[in-house]
Design a protein around this motif. Structure first.
Motif, PDB file in Angstrom:
ATOM      1  N   SER A 181       0.826  -1.202   0.000  1.00  0.00           N
ATOM      2  CA  SER A 181       0.000   0.000   0.000  1.00  0.00           C
ATOM      3  C   SER A 181       0.863   1.256   0.000  1.00  0.00           C
ATOM      4  N   THR A 182       1.892   1.253   0.818  1.00  0.00           N
ATOM      5  CA  THR A 182       2.784   2.419   0.880  1.00  0.00           C
ATOM      6  C   THR A 182       3.500   2.620  -0.453  1.00  0.00           C
ATOM      7  N   ALA A 183       3.966   1.523  -1.046  1.00  0.00           N
ATOM      8  CA  ALA A 183       4.656   1.629  -2.335  1.00  0.00           C
ATOM      9  C   ALA A 183       3.715   2.161  -3.410  1.00  0.00           C
ATOM     10  N   LEU A 184       2.475   1.682  -3.432  1.00  0.00           N
ATOM     11  CA  LEU A 184       1.510   2.167  -4.414  1.00  0.00           C
ATOM     12  C   LEU A 184       1.181   3.639  -4.180  1.00  0.00           C
ATOM     13  N   LYS A 185       1.062   3.983  -2.906  1.00  0.00           N
ATOM     14  CA  LYS A 185       0.762   5.379  -2.576  1.00  0.00           C
ATOM     15  C   LYS A 185       1.876   6.293  -3.057  1.00  0.00           C
ATOM     16  N   LYS A 186       3.126   5.910  -2.811  1.00  0.00           N
ATOM     17  CA  LYS A 186       4.258   6.729  -3.259  1.00  0.00           C
ATOM     18  C   LYS A 186       4.314   6.799  -4.784  1.00  0.00           C
ATOM     19  N   ASN A 187       4.012   5.657  -5.411  1.00  0.00           N
ATOM     20  CA  ASN A 187       4.014   5.618  -6.873  1.00  0.00           C
ATOM     21  C   ASN A 187       2.935   6.544  -7.430  1.00  0.00           C
ATOM     22  N   LEU A 188       1.767   6.557  -6.797  1.00  0.00           N
ATOM     23  CA  LEU A 188       0.689   7.424  -7.251  1.00  0.00           C
ATOM     24  C   LEU A 188       1.008   8.894  -7.002  1.00  0.00           C
ATOM     25  N   GLU A 189       1.686   9.155  -5.886  1.00  0.00           N
ATOM     26  CA  GLU A 189       2.065  10.534  -5.601  1.00  0.00           C
ATOM     27  C   GLU A 189       3.045  11.039  -6.652  1.00  0.00           C
ATOM     28  N   SER A 242      -7.410  10.560  -7.540  1.00  0.00           N
ATOM     29  CA  SER A 242      -7.998   9.397  -8.197  1.00  0.00           C
ATOM     30  C   SER A 242      -8.672   8.474  -7.200  1.00  0.00           C
ATOM     31  N   VAL A 243      -9.505   7.645  -7.696  1.00  0.00           N
ATOM     32  CA  VAL A 243     -10.228   6.661  -6.905  1.00  0.00           C
ATOM     33  C   VAL A 243      -9.251   5.637  -6.341  1.00  0.00           C
ATOM     34  N   LEU A 244      -8.220   5.356  -7.092  1.00  0.00           N
ATOM     35  CA  LEU A 244      -7.220   4.379  -6.640  1.00  0.00           C
ATOM     36  C   LEU A 244      -6.544   4.851  -5.362  1.00  0.00           C
TER      37      LEU A 244
END
Length: 180
Positions: free
Chosen positions: A107-115, A122-124
């Motif tokens: 989750s943290t990795a995805l959050k950083k990637n999205l940031e 986004s909804v994601l």
């Protein structure tokens, strides 16, 4: 059966040695025979002592109890089962913590990637935040569950102790009443 007298032994010895020998040679043969008997008896005595020592050491070695003999077999089996259960519980707890950590890291990795992608609205991103909150709630619920299980075990132990004390008290009261 009677023991042969010394005269009979001397006569037999004289017969076995030969007829041409006199009384002095018979006395010498008797002395040699007695000496041989003494040597034989001493040798047998030493041999018997040695055997006695060997038997004593065997008995002493057999009397030493091994740990398996000290603890009854059923107690060993229950201890093994308890240890296996503890190992299994530790494995499960470790696996659950590892999965939670993996979820949080993902989750943290995805959050950083999205940031980095500048897609904060986004909804994601909202789903990821919601997943993080759910992970924290899962971990809190598991901890509360473990705490409640410990409390339940403590209550059961106290209840068992109270019941045992009550039984001892009633036994004392009955023995006191029967003695009066």
């Amino acid at each position: 059966m009677e023991k042969p007298s010394e005269e009979q032994e001397a006569a037999e010895l004289a017969d076995s040695v030969g007829e041409g020998l006199g009384p002095s040679s018979v006395a010498g043969a008797q002395a040699a025979r007695l000496e041989d008997h003494m040597i034989l008896l001493l040798r047998l005595r030493a041999q018997t002592k040695q055997q006695l020592l060997e038997y004593k050491s065997m008995v002493d070695a057999h009397e030493e109890k091994t740990p398996e003999e000290i603890i009854p077999e059923k107690q060993i089996e229950t201890k093994i089962e308890d240890l296996e259960n503890e190992i299994e519980e530790a494995k499960v707890a470790f696996e659950m913590k590892r999965l939670a950590l993996d979820r949080m890291q993902l989750s943290t990795a995805l959050k950083k990637n999205l940031e980095k992608s500048n897609i904060q609205t986004s909804v994601l991103m909202d789903n990821m935040e919601h997943i993080l909150k759910l992970n924290k709630l899962i971990m809190q619920s598991q901890q509360e569950s473990w705490d409640l299980e410990k409390k339940l075990l403590d209550v059961r132990k106290k209840r068992f102790d109270l019941l045992a004390n009550w039984r001892r008290g009633t036994d004392r009261l009955l023995s006191f009443c029967s003695s009066v």
